[in-house]
Scaffold this motif. Structure first.
Motif, PDB file in Angstrom:
ATOM      1  N   LEU A   1      65.418  29.660 -21.648  1.00  0.00           N
ATOM      2  CA  LEU A   1      64.535  30.712 -22.112  1.00  0.00           C
ATOM      3  C   LEU A   1      63.378  30.109 -22.881  1.00  0.00           C
ATOM      4  CD1 LEU A   1      67.272  33.126 -23.386  1.00  0.00           C
ATOM      5  CD2 LEU A   1      66.028  33.265 -21.255  1.00  0.00           C
ATOM      6  N   THR A   2      62.190  30.344 -22.415  1.00  0.00           N
ATOM      7  CA  THR A   2      61.040  29.796 -23.110  1.00  0.00           C
ATOM      8  C   THR A   2      60.546  30.746 -24.188  1.00  0.00           C
ATOM      9  OG1 THR A   2      59.582  30.706 -21.421  1.00  0.00           O
ATOM     10  CG2 THR A   2      60.301  28.430 -21.140  1.00  0.00           C
ATOM     11  N   LEU A   3      61.137  31.920 -24.262  1.00  0.00           N
ATOM     12  CA  LEU A   3      60.776  32.883 -25.288  1.00  0.00           C
ATOM     13  C   LEU A   3      61.618  32.650 -26.521  1.00  0.00           C
ATOM     14  CD1 LEU A   3      60.644  36.042 -23.034  1.00  0.00           C
ATOM     15  CD2 LEU A   3      58.732  34.643 -23.779  1.00  0.00           C
ATOM     16  N   ARG A   4      61.227  33.252 -27.630  1.00  0.00           N
ATOM     17  CA  ARG A   4      61.976  33.083 -28.872  1.00  0.00           C
ATOM     18  C   ARG A   4      63.162  34.023 -28.951  1.00  0.00           C
ATOM     19  NH1 ARG A   4      57.575  32.007 -33.593  1.00  0.00           N
ATOM     20  NH2 ARG A   4      57.091  29.932 -32.917  1.00  0.00           N
TER      21      ARG A   4
ATOM     22  N   GLY B   1      63.560  39.627 -35.931  1.00  0.00           N
ATOM     23  CA  GLY B   1      63.314  38.269 -35.449  1.00  0.00           C
ATOM     24  C   GLY B   1      61.944  37.762 -35.862  1.00  0.00           C
ATOM     25  N   THR B   2      60.963  38.632 -35.802  1.00  0.00           N
ATOM     26  CA  THR B   2      59.612  38.270 -36.222  1.00  0.00           C
ATOM     27  C   THR B   2      59.578  37.962 -37.708  1.00  0.00           C
ATOM     28  OG1 THR B   2      58.633  39.617 -34.474  1.00  0.00           O
ATOM     29  CG2 THR B   2      57.220  39.072 -36.340  1.00  0.00           C
ATOM     30  N   GLU B   3      60.255  38.772 -38.503  1.00  0.00           N
ATOM     31  CA  GLU B   3      60.286  38.554 -39.950  1.00  0.00           C
ATOM     32  C   GLU B   3      61.004  37.248 -40.298  1.00  0.00           C
ATOM     33  OE1 GLU B   3      61.548  40.806 -44.091  1.00  0.00           O
ATOM     34  OE2 GLU B   3      61.687  41.899 -42.205  1.00  0.00           O
ATOM     35  N   ILE B   4      62.109  36.965 -39.624  1.00  0.00           N
ATOM     36  CA  ILE B   4      62.831  35.712 -39.847  1.00  0.00           C
ATOM     37  C   ILE B   4      61.921  34.530 -39.505  1.00  0.00           C
ATOM     38  CG2 ILE B   4      64.730  34.253 -39.020  1.00  0.00           C
ATOM     39  CD1 ILE B   4      66.385  36.873 -38.751  1.00  0.00           C
ATOM     40  N   THR B   5      61.230  34.623 -38.387  1.00  0.00           N
ATOM     41  CA  THR B   5      60.301  33.561 -37.973  1.00  0.00           C
ATOM     42  C   THR B   5      59.213  33.353 -39.012  1.00  0.00           C
ATOM     43  OG1 THR B   5      60.722  34.041 -35.629  1.00  0.00           O
ATOM     44  CG2 THR B   5      58.700  32.834 -36.154  1.00  0.00           C
ATOM     45  N   GLU B   6      58.644  34.443 -39.501  1.00  0.00           N
ATOM     46  CA  GLU B   6      57.567  34.347 -40.496  1.00  0.00           C
ATOM     47  C   GLU B   6      58.064  33.727 -41.803  1.00  0.00           C
ATOM     48  OE1 GLU B   6      56.136  38.368 -40.724  1.00  0.00           O
ATOM     49  OE2 GLU B   6      55.009  38.178 -38.854  1.00  0.00           O
TER      50      GLU B   6
ATOM     51  N   PRO C   1      58.072  24.372 -40.440  1.00  0.00           N
ATOM     52  CA  PRO C   1      58.805  23.619 -39.421  1.00  0.00           C
ATOM     53  C   PRO C   1      57.897  22.937 -38.404  1.00  0.00           C
ATOM     54  CG  PRO C   1      58.964  25.966 -38.988  1.00  0.00           C
ATOM     55  CD  PRO C   1      58.251  25.809 -40.293  1.00  0.00           C
ATOM     56  N   VAL C   2      58.383  21.806 -37.928  1.00  0.00           N
ATOM     57  CA  VAL C   2      57.745  21.101 -36.824  1.00  0.00           C
ATOM     58  C   VAL C   2      58.093  21.832 -35.522  1.00  0.00           C
ATOM     59  CG1 VAL C   2      57.767  18.909 -35.559  1.00  0.00           C
ATOM     60  CG2 VAL C   2      57.880  18.919 -38.048  1.00  0.00           C
ATOM     61  N   HIS C   3      59.286  22.390 -35.503  1.00  0.00           N
ATOM     62  CA  HIS C   3      59.776  23.148 -34.338  1.00  0.00           C
ATOM     63  C   HIS C   3      60.688  24.250 -34.861  1.00  0.00           C
ATOM     64  CE1 HIS C   3      61.004  23.788 -30.159  1.00  0.00           C
ATOM     65  NE2 HIS C   3      62.216  23.943 -30.626  1.00  0.00           N
ATOM     66  N   LEU C   4      60.568  25.429 -34.282  1.00  0.00           N
ATOM     67  CA  LEU C   4      61.396  26.562 -34.698  1.00  0.00           C
ATOM     68  C   LEU C   4      61.718  27.433 -33.501  1.00  0.00           C
ATOM     69  CD1 LEU C   4      62.693  28.430 -36.851  1.00  0.00           C
ATOM     70  CD2 LEU C   4      60.443  29.471 -37.142  1.00  0.00           C
ATOM     71  N   GLU C   5      62.997  27.728 -33.334  1.00  0.00           N
ATOM     72  CA  GLU C   5      63.440  28.677 -32.316  1.00  0.00           C
ATOM     73  C   GLU C   5      64.314  29.713 -33.007  1.00  0.00           C
ATOM     74  OE1 GLU C   5      65.258  26.795 -28.904  1.00  0.00           O
ATOM     75  OE2 GLU C   5      63.837  25.121 -29.067  1.00  0.00           O
ATOM     76  N   VAL C   6      63.913  30.958 -32.923  1.00  0.00           N
ATOM     77  CA  VAL C   6      64.709  32.067 -33.445  1.00  0.00           C
ATOM     78  C   VAL C   6      65.114  32.885 -32.228  1.00  0.00           C
ATOM     79  CG1 VAL C   6      64.723  34.123 -34.897  1.00  0.00           C
ATOM     80  CG2 VAL C   6      63.490  32.081 -35.655  1.00  0.00           C
TER      81      VAL C   6
ATOM     82  N   VAL D   1      69.349  30.013 -34.814  1.00  0.00           N
ATOM     83  CA  VAL D   1      68.105  29.384 -35.257  1.00  0.00           C
ATOM     84  C   VAL D   1      68.229  27.874 -35.113  1.00  0.00           C
ATOM     85  CG1 VAL D   1      66.618  28.950 -37.250  1.00  0.00           C
ATOM     86  CG2 VAL D   1      67.520  31.238 -36.850  1.00  0.00           C
ATOM     87  N   LEU D   2      67.241  27.284 -34.475  1.00  0.00           N
ATOM     88  CA  LEU D   2      67.086  25.829 -34.444  1.00  0.00           C
ATOM     89  C   LEU D   2      65.795  25.557 -35.187  1.00  0.00           C
ATOM     90  CD1 LEU D   2      67.600  22.919 -33.503  1.00  0.00           C
ATOM     91  CD2 LEU D   2      66.384  23.500 -31.395  1.00  0.00           C
ATOM     92  N   ILE D   3      65.879  24.794 -36.270  1.00  0.00           N
ATOM     93  CA  ILE D   3      64.709  24.525 -37.081  1.00  0.00           C
ATOM     94  C   ILE D   3      64.632  23.040 -37.401  1.00  0.00           C
ATOM     95  CG2 ILE D   3      65.920  25.206 -39.189  1.00  0.00           C
ATOM     96  CD1 ILE D   3      63.135  26.235 -40.205  1.00  0.00           C
ATOM     97  N   VAL D   4      63.445  22.489 -37.198  1.00  0.00           N
ATOM     98  CA  VAL D   4      63.172  21.084 -37.473  1.00  0.00           C
ATOM     99  C   VAL D   4      62.100  21.049 -38.546  1.00  0.00           C
ATOM    100  CG1 VAL D   4      62.418  18.887 -36.488  1.00  0.00           C
ATOM    101  CG2 VAL D   4      63.638  20.550 -35.048  1.00  0.00           C
TER     102      VAL D   4
END
Length: 107
Positions: free
Chosen positions: A13-16, A26-31, A39-44, A57-60
């Motif tokens: 899945l290329t979407l979050r 999900g948008t609020e968590i991302t923000e 983060p350098v990379h974030l997937e929610v 969540v994968l967060i770098v």
């Protein structure tokens, strides 16, 4: 095990999220995570098929450098604690990596 299955989902899945457009939680968590951890990379990923009750969540982030894994996880979880405590988020899985540990995996 979690990392392999999580990365398989993330790579497929290329979407979050599983929905076409991330929902408000999900948008609020991302923000929040973006603002606080740069983060350098974030997937929610909404793993509840759109109901926004279960997230992975994968967060770098550089902020994880020199921190034990448990402190990295607590740092992320504490940032979304109000969502979890309110019951809006029922399940929250976190994978944290430093940029040095993430680079070999992304190649």
């Amino acid at each position: 095990m979690f990392r392999k299955s999580f990365l398989k989902i993330a790579n497929v899945l290329t979407l979050r999220s599983f929905t076409a457009k991330p929902g408000p939680i999900g948008t609020e968590i991302t923000e929040i995570l973006t603002k606080e951890l740069a983060p350098v990379h974030l997937e929610v990923i909404d793993s509840s098929n759109g109901s926004e009750s279960h997230f992975r969540v994968l967060i770098v982030s550089e902020k994880f450098n020199n921190l034990p894994l448990i402190k990295c996880h607590r740092l992320v979880t504490d940032l979304v604690k109000t969502k979890i405590d309110s019951g809006a988020v029922h399940a929250f899985s976190v994978e944290t990596l430093t940029p040095n540990k993430w680079k070999p995996e992304k190649e």
